[in-house]
Scaffold this motif. Sequence first.
Motif, PDB file in Angstrom:
ATOM      1  N   SER A   7      69.519  -5.463  32.452  1.00 19.55           N
ATOM      2  CA  SER A   7      70.269  -4.361  31.848  1.00 19.55           C
ATOM      3  C   SER A   7      70.583  -3.374  32.961  1.00 19.55           C
ATOM      4  O   SER A   7      69.835  -3.237  33.917  1.00 19.55           O
ATOM      5  CB  SER A   7      69.458  -3.700  30.737  1.00 19.55           C
ATOM      6  OG  SER A   7      68.211  -3.313  31.229  1.00 19.55           O
ATOM      7  N   SER A   8      71.724  -2.714  32.825  1.00 16.49           N
ATOM      8  CA  SER A   8      72.137  -1.866  33.927  1.00 16.49           C
ATOM      9  C   SER A   8      73.100  -0.788  33.454  1.00 16.49           C
ATOM     10  O   SER A   8      73.810  -0.954  32.469  1.00 16.49           O
ATOM     11  CB  SER A   8      72.819  -2.708  34.997  1.00 16.49           C
ATOM     12  OG  SER A   8      73.359  -1.857  35.973  1.00 16.49           O
ATOM     13  N   VAL A   9      73.084   0.342  34.167  1.00 21.43           N
ATOM     14  CA  VAL A   9      74.116   1.354  33.992  1.00 21.43           C
ATOM     15  C   VAL A   9      74.685   1.589  35.382  1.00 21.43           C
ATOM     16  O   VAL A   9      73.948   1.688  36.358  1.00 21.43           O
ATOM     17  CB  VAL A   9      73.529   2.653  33.395  1.00 21.43           C
ATOM     18  CG1 VAL A   9      74.527   3.782  33.495  1.00 21.43           C
ATOM     19  CG2 VAL A   9      73.120   2.427  31.963  1.00 21.43           C
TER      20      VAL A   9
ATOM     21  N   GLY B 172      71.329   2.134  38.409  1.00 18.90           N
ATOM     22  CA  GLY B 172      70.313   1.143  38.710  1.00 18.90           C
ATOM     23  C   GLY B 172      70.320  -0.033  37.750  1.00 18.90           C
ATOM     24  O   GLY B 172      71.023  -0.064  36.755  1.00 18.90           O
ATOM     25  N   VAL B 173      69.527  -1.005  38.136  1.00 13.62           N
ATOM     26  CA  VAL B 173      69.446  -2.243  37.370  1.00 13.62           C
ATOM     27  C   VAL B 173      67.978  -2.452  36.987  1.00 13.62           C
ATOM     28  O   VAL B 173      67.083  -2.166  37.780  1.00 13.62           O
ATOM     29  CB  VAL B 173      69.921  -3.441  38.222  1.00 13.62           C
ATOM     30  CG1 VAL B 173      69.785  -4.747  37.447  1.00 13.62           C
ATOM     31  CG2 VAL B 173      71.355  -3.239  38.653  1.00 13.62           C
TER      32      VAL B 173
END
Lengths: 463, 163
Positions: free
Chosen positions: A443-445, A449-450
């Motif tokens: 999941s990431s934004v 960051g991841v």
Amino acid sequence: MKTDKQMKIKTKIILLLSVILLSLIFLYSGFIYYASASYSFEDFYKRLEIRAITTAKIQLENRQDLNAIKEVKQEYLEKLPREEIIILPATSGDSLRKAADRLNVPLEYMQEINSRGTANLRKQNIFYSGIRYTTSGKNYLVIVSAENYYHTHHIVYLRNLLISSLVIAMVLVLVISFWFSRKIIQPLQDITIKMEDISSENLQMRLNVSSHEDELRTLASTFNGMLDRLEAAFETQKNFVSNASHELNTPLTSIIGEADVILSKPRTILEYQEAIMTILEEAEKLSKKTKALLFLAQTGYNGKVQKFDKVRIDQLILDVKETVDKIYPNNKIVLDFSFLPENPEKLKVKGNEQLLHLALSNVIMNACKYSNNNTVKVSLGASSQQIVIVVKDLGIGIPADEIKFIYDPYFRASNTNTYEGYGIGLPITRNVVNMHSGEIIVSSVLNQGVTVEIKLPIGNYSL
Amino acid sequence: MKTILIPTDFTIESLNTVKGAFKRDSQEKVNLILLYAIGMSDSITDLLFFSKEKFIASQQSGKFAEAFQILQNTYDSQINSFRVELFSGYTQNAFANFLEANQVDEVFIPKDYTLKLQHKRSFNPLPFLKKCKLPKTEISWNEGPFVHEKDHVSELFLVSNHA
């Protein structure tokens, strides 16, 4: 034998099915024909016998109710085609022979009527039925002959009907067995076509696994498992090339640069010493990196049977950190073991240490690389079924609409242009995790960051 | 051995109260009760076929269960027993009775977190907890600014700074 070997399964199925079905149909038709014919014979002999009895009664007896019998005979017993009735006194010897000659029947037949009281005979289409009739102390032989209309017409009709239905059935059977063989062979052909499409260029392709628990599903998943292992082996080599090409370049460039500068003009001994020290440092780094990369490039198969043994994940994480430390000396990896289960049995998975090492180091190295050596938090925990490893970085992230492509080989997100890489790290990790029946969730934004969550099933090893 | 009561809303974030509670008192063995406040249905058929176990199982997601198992494994030696209890009363007295019936010794309350009421009949038990006479401990945590792990098991790992 040669033709048998060359024959396709499809043809075999068609032939076998057709032969079985046709012989069944043939057997049934034959039985029906035989049963009908014998029934029609018996029925006709009975008709003839009734005629023989009534005629004998009318002709040989002299009674009051004869008129009634006559009436019945005329009313209800229609005249059969070529019907002939002969009444002769039951004698023996010559007169019987004469009568037989006149009737054109064998003598034995006449004798049989005489001795057994009733007998039947068939000469082609003419049927004979004879009885011995006894009245007022005298014996008579009554023989009725007629052409069997039912045999000549109905049975022939039945025969033609059966033959024509047999022909239709043959066509139907062929069509059905063709369809049937196609239906059976189709999934196999699908697998063949799909397998032909898969080459070293697109090893990420997989066969469709059907939802039914059948042999074809097992076949397809076996192929998929083989492809998983093949892909992992292939990608590991590519990963090495990709990593080596840019990780080894940096120290080499600085060694060459340093040497170039120092050789451009004469220098003092101190300057030479300093320069050689720098070169030595860089060379040591280079040596460490090469060793680490070569270690990662081992596929975990070593040309032998794939070895799955117990692996302690906390130890693995420490080993991976050591490897990553060699390749990215400036990393800020924080190991968080605060959720470490108290029971060490929960930390063991059944797996291949080499492959898991590669998978995890790929994730952590990506985290270091794309966050420019910012903090990377690696946490570990275990539920009752699974071990959960979480790797969180504060790097550039992955654009939301590209996150579904991250497992495609050679895919690189649109914001990674300033970083070197070939986009093979995550596909390998995913493959390795799949091989261990685990799960990977990313999941990431963007720009925040991841987080990579790797779940591996606990191996249930006791201590 | 003591019994502690912690409210939950079956989200992974609410488990931080549990984590905080275990970090706080380290040695003693505890019986852990998770409290979920929900009003009972008015329908007689609903009540007739009501099963507490099934209801609790239907409310929690697989990820919540997994995250909780991770916590359980981490503090294995401290947890003597664990269960989820439903509270469906509407008065402070009812809550006092509930605490007595379950022999609760201490309650832990999330300081800044508001429970997310997902079920239409669930309600917030925090006012009752705050007014009860048992020893109370407030737990606070900072959920970082990056919450894209929301509702993943990894959410559990990434909260820090227990005060």
